[in-house]
Structure formats: C-alpha cells, structure tokens
Scaffold this active site. Structure first.
Site, short mmCIF file in Angstrom:
data_model
loop_
_atom_site.label_atom_id
_atom_site.label_comp_id
_atom_site.label_asym_id
_atom_site.label_seq_id
_atom_site.Cartn_x
_atom_site.Cartn_y
_atom_site.Cartn_z
N ASN A 489 0.85 -1.18 0.00
CA ASN A 489 0.00 0.00 0.00
C ASN A 489 0.89 1.24 0.00
O ASN A 489 1.37 1.67 1.03
CB ASN A 489 -0.91 -0.02 1.23
CG ASN A 489 -2.00 1.02 1.13
OD1 ASN A 489 -1.81 2.07 0.52
ND2 ASN A 489 -3.14 0.74 1.73
N ASP A 490 1.08 1.80 -1.18
CA ASP A 490 1.94 2.97 -1.36
C ASP A 490 1.52 4.15 -0.50
O ASP A 490 2.26 5.12 -0.36
CB ASP A 490 1.85 3.44 -2.83
CG ASP A 490 2.96 2.87 -3.68
OD1 ASP A 490 3.99 2.46 -3.12
OD2 ASP A 490 2.78 2.82 -4.91
N CYS A 491 0.30 4.10 0.00
CA CYS A 491 -0.25 5.25 0.71
C CYS A 491 -0.25 5.08 2.22
O CYS A 491 -0.70 5.96 2.94
CB CYS A 491 -1.66 5.52 0.21
SG CYS A 491 -1.68 5.89 -1.54
N GLN A 506 5.39 9.48 -0.96
CA GLN A 506 6.23 8.30 -1.15
C GLN A 506 7.70 8.59 -0.86
O GLN A 506 8.46 7.69 -0.54
CB GLN A 506 6.10 7.77 -2.59
CG GLN A 506 4.92 6.83 -2.77
CD GLN A 506 3.60 7.56 -2.86
OE1 GLN A 506 3.50 8.58 -3.51
NE2 GLN A 506 2.61 7.04 -2.18
#
Ligand code: GLC
Ligand code: GLC
Length: 825
Positions: A489-491, A506
C-alpha cells in the site's frame, strides 16, 4: 445500461454508441511502436517510450476529455448544407451519425459508421515487426447516385519529449520542421541537430492538397471540431515553420452508386544511421532510402491485409495457450480473451501510458513489474525471463530495491529511491513463478548485477537470498518487518508525517523508520520464504555442482515459522489479522482503532501464505472480510474509512472516504481474498468475489461503472463514496495479473509446479463440469473436470490411467498432448 456487447468468437468488444461515459480505449502495437486509441479515434502514438519518443500530441484532462487523435474528416462536396462535413468516428465534429460501431479487438480497432448513404470503416493496427500504424479506410457509396467526397486526415505531431512539448513553448514554437515530398508528410523537428529519427504520414492516393501547419488547417480560434480547411474543402498546402506541426492529407474521391474504395494512411517512426541522416549528405534533407520501401509496401491493400492476418494469428497463438469452457460466460471471456490481453498490455506499458497515466510520469515499478509477470509468464516466457533479469539488475546490494526503474535506460530511478520494504520479496514470487512455468532452473545461475554496476554480478539465485535477508535484517520492536516508506500500500506512509502541501508521500520521510512495522510484509515474507524452501529443494534435485552458496531449505522454513509465530503473537487481533504498528508502536487494523479497524491486505496475504488454514483462524479472517469489507461491488480496502487526515498515517488518509486507498475497492487486493477462499475450500465464495469485480459481469451497469467492461480498473469507489460503484484507472493495474492468477490457478486450480501441472479446482458447487486446454512446457494438456460429489477432492486419470495425487507427471519428450480426466468428489 449497456453501451455495447461482446463478440467472443471474434475476440472483440463492440461499442454501439460513441457516447460512452468515458473514452473506452484499446492499445495498438506490442513490440516497439505503440498507440492508444479510443472508441472515437482519440489517443496518441509513441515509439518505445511514451515520454521521450512521443509521435503525436495528446492533451490530458482536456475538455472535451478525449481531444486529439487519429482523425478523418469526410466532406460531401455536393451537399448543400447540413451534414456536409462529418467525422466518421463521431469525434471531433460530433455530427450525429445514422450508424456507429467501434470494434476493439486484439491489437486493432475498427470504427464503422454511416451518414446519408456513405459508409466508412477505418481499421487501425500496427503490423508485427514494424514501427508504424496503418489506418485502412474503406468508403462505400450506398446511395443510388454518384458521390463526390473529400477525405481529410489529421494528426498533430508531438515534438518528441512529451513533457517538454507541454511546457517549453518559448523554444518549441520556433523549432517545428517538416518536409513534404511526393505526398508524404515528414515530421523532422530536431532532426537537423541531435535526433536521428523522424516521423512520417503517408497516403495511398494522389493528394488534392495537404497541410502541416495547425493554424492553417484549423483556422485561428477554431478547434478540431470545425477545421476551416474541411469546411471550405480547400487545403492550404501549408509548410510548418515553428508553431504546431500537423499532418493532413486531402484526397478527392468520386464513388459511383454502390462503389467502394480503400484509402490507406500510414503513420510511422523511422531512424537513420547517424552518418547517413541526409541526402545529399551535405544537405538538411532527410535521407529516405530506407524508409521509402517500407512506406510503399504498406500503402498496398494486399500487404495491409496480409499484415492484419499475421497480427490475428499472433494473438490467436498467444491466447490459445490457455482456453477454458465453464458454465459462466464472464469467466470464459475474461480468461480466454480480455484478462489475458490486459496482462499483455501491462507487460508492454507497465504503468506508463493509459487514459489515467499520462505517459510522462512513472517509470516501471519494481513490485508492479514483478507482479504483472505472474499474469503473462505462460504467454511469453522468453520475455518474462528478460524482464526478470532487467528488474533484478536494478536491485541493491543490501537486497533492497529501487522502487522504480526507467524502461529506456533500465536503471534505478534515484528520484523515487528505495526503502519500500516489500519490494524485494515480490522478486521471489516472480522468479519462482517463472521457473515453475518453464522448468528453466538455469535462470537461477545467470550472473546479474546490483544497481547495474559492472563487476557486482552475482547469480540470480543470490539476489533472491538477499531479498529474504533484507526483511530479516529489518525487524522492529515486535520482531515484525519494518515498513519503510510503504509496503504494497503505497499510501500507508507511517514514517512520513508530512504537513506541507505538494510533498510526495512516497519520498518524504521525517522519521527514522525503526519503529513502524507491517503485518502485510510479514505475511508476504512467509509466502516468499516458503517459496524459497520449495525452490531450494527442487533446485538441488535438478542441478548439480552449484558454484555458489545456497542456504538450505530448512533455513527458509525456520525463518517462515518464526515469522508465523510473530504474526500470531503480535499480528492477530482475535477475528482478523492486524495491519501495522505505527511510529508510536500503536496498532492499526484492530478492534482498538476507531477508524481503519480492519484491512483487506493482511487477510489476503497471510491466508495465501497458509496461516491459520489448518486451525480455522483463516476461516475466521475470511468471515471477517465478508462481514466488514465485502460489498456487492467488491471488497473495500479497509473499514471504517478515514474521515480526516492523520499525519502519522500519510497519503491513505488524504483521500476522501471511499476512494483509492482510503476504503476504495482497490481491485488488486480482491483476488488475494479469492485465493484465500479457495485455500480454505470455499469455491462458491471465491467465485462470487471474482464475479463482483469481473468487468464483463458489470457490463449491464455501465452507467455506474463507467469504465470499459472488458478490462479491469484499478479502483471501484467504495461504499463510503458518493459515487459508490464507479470505476477509475482502467487498464494499467496489478489487478489484471492477480485476477488471472486467482481464477486460473486457484479457482479453476490449474497450477504450474516444479514437477508438473497441478489440477486442484475449488469451483462453485453448481458447476457440474468445465474444460481447460493449457500449454505447459511444450505440451498441450486437455483437462476435462466433472463434479461427482460436493467436496474439493480430485481423482485424476491421465491418458486413461488413474494416478495418485493431483500433479500430472511430465510426459515423455515426444508427447505433445495429454488428455486428463478429473472427477471432483
Ligand atoms: C498502485 C501502485 C502499486 C501499489 C498500489 C497500492 O497501483 O502502482 O505499486 O501497490 O497502488 O498502493
Ligand atoms: C498514489 C496512488 C497510489 C500509487 C502511488 C504511486 O499514491 O494513490 O495508488 O501507487 O500514487 O506513486
């Protein structure tokens, strides 16, 4: 509401109205030359790199949304007034048509329409092995009298670097250059200096006129919907000097009643050797010796038809590798056609160019590319091999990874850097999937650099060991893996704490990263470590005299077991798996939380890794998913959604509730739950989840779903969103590969293993039978599965002989086809 229908026998989607809720697109090309094309002929083309070698201009986020493309205008030179000029693709003139149909097929798009007795059909495709696209226009006069028509083509050239093209006007308005020779329009901006490539736009017919300067074609203050030249029927024969180079041919066509005529346009990219750019050499004129034969070849109708047939055969051969017949039409067409096709598009495009990705943004993701591979490895194993070696060569000596790399240079992207702590583990899944598919253990001893540094080469196998070690070297206070900048989950940015607008979530890190931990990475680690143990066992059996150090399989099993215990101790919440510990060591994804009590990712990944499958806790986790996260439109990412921005959680809480990572139906994760349901033997549930996000099954709610019904979108708005059920970000998403894996390997249960093809279906109880034909290591397996009982136990008969277990042994070398009968009891 539906906007079209599937034509499965032709492997096409047929769009019946130009007014789809969003542009519904397709891709042209699968080698070096690529294009995106919408159902109204919008889109653009590029050579290899959507940013640096953009052939035609496209303006994203425009009004109307889809402006710019491969336009053709027709002009009825006899008509007096209304409908005198029109676009056979409806856009850009939006003249109402008597008939319209767009067929998106495998690597081609064909748009057919009629107005006042004039039928036109334009077929767009890229021939295999060529750097050009063909527009084959067929005009038919269905009137009782002769027709006098003018045909205008129109494209707008991009000055190659799409980012610069969209921003650097003080220079770019002065550099545009073209050449027009024998009816071919050459775009050669910057060719006089450092470029050795140019674009060309040619036509099969004698021209009445042409244009290469946008303002002369459109007229000042006009748009593509009302070009002055088309209105007056008079081309300006303009030559560009700076400003905006375009290409437009004007052809006059006289058609008797009932007569038909083909007109071919080709748009191409060509390179000359640096020392042979000009002809004569001391001039500034493009040397056309090598391009002219290509142009004249594809301006011939029979060559075009031949090339089109080659393209069809190419796709037929690819798709034939896995064909299935089940009682469910949506399963069949996605597996047999569109889902496989979409995985190929993600192979070609990664996340670069779609109608939601501008082609100037992201490089290739390390984790994205590794996961995409799971979907296409059986289709193009040789190219999967190359891709693996490219990705691994960007890995760092620590075992960590650049989050992205650049496709042209194949080097790690320093702007984004590394520190996404899940990244390296995906490489293990990609490589093991590849070896299981191909039996090519040799790839493991290929020397591969770290960070592309010559001299740093180590066998690919060593890269995998370091991927595992990378996690073990980075454990936090609970002995769980540190999350770093983010995991899958990049967030979920637990070390970011960003309070400044415009900062990238990021790449902003305000914490030292020694506290926040991820249960998702822990689960992924268990999965990857078990894969490593299996690989080591099989590898030792297959290869002797290894010249490098291989950890014993027990090393990986012990590491997996230890991590499992850690998850049970710190990552299990009683009814489901927790998500993470934040920088204050507070739990996330637990009953204790007010928002974000339960997340989908750890449920999927931990059960896929086998946690709790034996003791009922996996079932508990799946029941919690059903209870808290499942909706009729798919499974949302977490609940309750974050209602405000949490400094310590990052981008996830920046999205409004129900969208993207904040409780959207992030489709990539849904197949993990399908696989988990299959793992615990619940075929009905697994297939039910599969159907909820299956785009074909959502075709009937097109006005809500809005995206294409033939490909997956990254996201469907979740139940907290105002537009619950609306899809976004179609085409370039890991959803394609994972859904393909879930349905083919876990629900239908046809799984490659080191020792042979496994058949372990966990299908809906109502399915009485299904059939699969699958190529595997050069052998065609024809598998016919029949249900005799209500369980998931299988009995296999291979070429008439009953075998024990569910893995079909590899046949003798000369055997090309194997018949398998399977009964489910
Ligand atoms: C995007 C990224 C992918 C990430 C996902 C979830 O799809 O490409 O790498 O895992 O978002 O944040
Ligand atoms: C945004 C998106 C996420 C994507 C990331 C890529 O955070 O929400 O899906 O992975 O950008 O940088």
């Amino acid at each position: 509401m539906q906007y079209g229908h599937f034509d499965d026998s032709n492997r096409e989607y047929v769009i019946e109205t130009p007014e789809t809720p969003l542009p519904w697109i397709n891709y042209l090309g699968s080698e070096s030359y690529f294009g995106l094309i919408s159902n109204t002929a919008g889109g653009y083309s590029f050579y290899k790199d959507a940013r640096l070698r953009r052939l035609t201009r496209y303006r994203y986020n425009n009004a109307p949304l889809d402006s710019g493309g491969r336009y053709i205008y027709l002009r009825d030179n006899n008509a007096s007034d209304s409908a005198r000029t029109w676009s056979p693709s409806w856009m850009p003139t939006r003249t109402p048509l008597d008939f319209y149909e767009c067929r998106h097929g495998m690597g081609y798009t064909s748009i057919r329409s009629k107005l006042n007795g004039i039928e036109s059909q334009t077929r767009y495709f890229v021939p295999m092995g060529e750097n050009l696209e063909i527009w084959e226009l067929t005009l038919t006069n269905q009137r009782d009298e002769a027709a006098d028509l003018s045909v205008f083509s129109a494209i707008e050239f991009n000055l190659w670097d799409a980012m610069d093209d969209a921003t650097n006007f003080q220079r770019n308005y002065s550099i545009g250059q073209v050449e027009v020779v024998d009816g071919v329009l050459y775009h050669k901006t910057e060719y006089r200096e450092r470029r050795d490539h140019f674009a060309y736009f040619a036509c099969s017919e004698k021209l009445t006129g042409f244009d290469t300067q946008r303002d002369d074609f459109l007229g000042a203050y006009r748009g593509w919907d009302s070009p002055k030249v088309v209105e007056t029927g008079q081309s300006a024969d303009s030559i560009t000097h700076g400003w905006q180079p375009i290409g437009s041919h004007h052809v006059k066509v006289q058609l008797k009643a009932g007569e038909q005529k083909k007109i071919i346009f080709i748009l191409g990219y060509h390179e000359n050797p640096k020392d042979a750019k000009f002809d004569p050499p001391e001039s500034q004129t493009i040397n056309k010796h090598t391009v002219l034969p290509v142009i004249s070849k594809y301006l011939k109708a029979d060559e075009v038809e031949k090339a089109f047939q080659v393209l069809r055969v190419h796709w037929d051969n690819l798709l034939e590798k896995f064909q299935v017949t089940t009682p469910d039409v949506h399963t069949n067409r996605m597996v047999n056609i569109w889902n496989a096709y979409q995985t190929m598009i993600t192979f070609n495009m990664s996340r670069s160019a779609s109608y939601f990705e501008s082609g100037i943004g992201r490089g290739m993701g390390f984790r994205d590319s590794a996961q995409d591979l799971l979907g296409f490895v059986h289709l193009i194993p040789e190219r999967a091999r190359e891709r693996i070696l490219d990705i691994a060569a960007t890995q760092l000596e620590t075992g960590g990874a650049y989050h992205q790399y650049q496709p042209l240079t194949k080097r790690g992207n320093n702007d984004v850097g590394s520190g996404f702590n899940d990244d390296p583990l995906w490489l293990v899944l990609a490589v093991t999937a590849y070896v299981k598919e191909t039996g090519d253990f040799g790839i493991l001893s290929e020397p591969v650099t770290y960070d592309n540094k010559p001299g740093s080469e180590e066998a690919l196998y060593g890269h995998l060991q370091r991927s595992i070690q990378y996690t073990l070297d980075r454990l936090g206070p609970h002995e769980l893996p540190l999350i770093g900048r983010a995991d899958w989950n990049d967030c979920l940015n637990l070390n970011c704490f960003s309070d400044t607008p415009g900062q990238s979530f990021q790449t902003t890190t305000n914490k030292d990263g020694k506290v926040a931990e991820s249960i998702f990475i822990a689960g992924l680690f268990v999965l990857a470590a078990k894969e490593m143990a299996d690989l080591v066992e099989s590898y030792k059996l297959k290869v002797s005299g290894l010249t490098f150090n291989v950890q014993p399989s027990t090393f990986y099993l012990e590491a997996a077991n230890k991590m499992e215990s850690t998850i049970w101790a710190a990552g299990w919440d009683g009814e489901w798996f927790r998500r993470a510990y934040d920088d204050f060591s507070h739990v996330l994804g637990s009953k204790e939380n007010d928002e974000g009590k339960i997340f989908i990712e750890p449920q999927g990944i931990c059960v896929m890794a086998g946690l709790g499958v034996e003791d009922g806790r996996a079932e508990k986790a799946m029941n919690s998913v059903d209870e808290h996260l499942a909706t009729p439109h798919g499974i949302v990412l977490q609940q309750p959604a974050f209602s405000k921005y949490y400094l310590h959680l990052g981008e996830i809480s920046s999205y409004p509730p129900g969208y993207k990572e904040n409780a959207g139906i992030f489709c990539h994760t849904n197949p993990w739950v399908m696989i988990s349901e299959a793992k615990i033997g619940r075929g009905d549930k697994a297939h039910d989840y599969y159907s909820r996000i299956n785009p074909s099954a959502r075709e009937g709610i097109g006005e809500l779903h809005r995206c294409e019904p033939y490909v997956y979108a990254q996201m469907i708005a979740g139940k907290d969103a105002a537009t619950y059920g609306e899809a976004k970000n179609s085409w370039l998403t890991g959803t394609a590969a994972w859904n393909y894996v879930a349905i083919t390997q876990w629900i239908l249960g046809i799984r490659p293993t080191y020792d042979g093809l496994q058949v372990a279906p966990v299908v809906p109880s109502a399915w009485e039978m299904f059939e699969v034909a699958r190529s595997f290591r050069g052998v065609r397996y024809v598998v016919r599965v029949e249900r005799k009982g209500s369980g998931n136990n299988v009995q296999l008969a291979v070429d008439g002989k009953s075998i024990s277990g569910n893995i079909i042994p590899l046949p003798a070398e000369n055997v090309k086809e194997v018949q398998v009968r399977v009964t489910i009891n």
